[in-house]
Design an enzyme around this catalytic site. Structure first.
Site, short mmCIF file in Angstrom:
data_model
loop_
_atom_site.label_atom_id
_atom_site.label_comp_id
_atom_site.label_asym_id
_atom_site.label_seq_id
_atom_site.Cartn_x
_atom_site.Cartn_y
_atom_site.Cartn_z
N SER A 29 0.86 -1.18 0.00
CA SER A 29 0.00 0.00 0.00
C SER A 29 0.89 1.23 0.00
CB SER A 29 -0.87 -0.01 1.27
OG SER A 29 -1.49 1.24 1.50
N TYR A 36 -2.75 -1.93 10.25
CA TYR A 36 -2.72 -2.10 8.79
C TYR A 36 -1.44 -1.53 8.21
CZ TYR A 36 -4.00 -1.35 3.89
OH TYR A 36 -4.01 -1.31 2.51
#
Length: 261
Positions: A146, A161
């Site tokens: 990401s 995350y």
């Protein structure tokens, strides 16, 4: 979408197959003429995705598995080999976002779940797929990280995350070094926010009751002015799987609309 002739009849293994990016990647590889093994823990959602795909007979396999459990990982690799005989491309994509909350308010059971799926699941996928590729002297692995695996961001309360995605970035670099002598390439993709259900949940977590406003604010921070679509990420993954990227390994490919520019 570009057509890569070298991907025709190649065997592609995709985890997180019931999610937006996994489903888009499956469609993109099938359009290339690849054979696809699609893995997810959610059997009903996986079947729903499979029903939407334009897959010739014998080109698509669905496998229900929990990527955080090593027996399940070994089983999805074995099922792919039994059906298709090999694995040419591994899109190591399964992941969850966890709860939106500050570090001090995170429940450790939730943190452990994010780490178990995102880090442990990615690691075990490599552990069990790489030997298949090493034995044949070729292969391409694409891990999903990401933009949150490259920069920490402004403290939006998704620390588990982000931590997991930084771990995947480091794991990709190390795995690329280990795998290069065997002719296997390992890269990672780093999307900005993608227009999927994961972002709907995050938007609501960032601004309860005002998810649409959160979405508009996030999109405004992306130079191209919008979220990525799942197909944008899928196209990048197909490129990294193909021979067009044959001299690219250990790379962190941003698919972010210029967000980190």
């Amino acid at each position: 979408m570009a057509v890569y002739e070298d991907l025709k009849d190649k065997v592609v293994l995709i985890t997180g197959g019931a999610g937006g990016i996994g489903a888009a990647a499956a469609a993109a590889f099938l359009a290339q003429g690849s054979k696809v093994a699609l893995v997810d823990i959610a059997a009903d959602a996986l079947a729903g995705v499979a029903a939407t795909l334009d897959a010739p007979e014998g080109q698509l396999l669905t496998i229900t598995a929990d990527v955080s459990q090593e027996d399940d990982v070994a089983a999805y690799v074995a099922a792919t080999l039994q059906a298709f005989g090999t694995i040419d491309v591994f899109f190591n994509n399964a992941g969850i976002e966890g709860k939106v909350a500050p570090i001090v308010e995170q429940d450790m059971a939730d943190v452990d779940r994010v780490f178990s799926i995102n880090i442990r699941g990615t690691y075990m996928g490599l552990k069990h797929v790489l030997p298949v590729m090493y034995a044949k002297g070729t292969g391409s692995v694409i891990n999903t990280s990401s933009v949150g695996g490259l920069v920490a961001g402004p403290g939006l309360g998704v620390t588990p995350y982000v931590t997991s995605k930084f771990a995947i970035t480091g794991l990709t670099r190390l795995a690329s070094n280990e795998s290069a002598p065997y002719g296997v390439r390992v890269n990672s993709v780093h999307p900005s926010p993608v227009n999927t259900q994961m972002m709907r949940r995050l938007e609501e977590g960032f601004a309860p009751g005002h998810g649409e406003e959160a979405q508009a604010g996030i999109a405004a921070g992306i130079p191209l002015g919008r979220y990525a679509e799942a197909s944008d990420i899928a196209d990048a993954v197909v490129f990294l799987a193909s021979d067009a990227s044959r001299f690219i390994t250990g790379d962190q490919l941003r698919v972010d609309g210029g967000e980190l520019s």
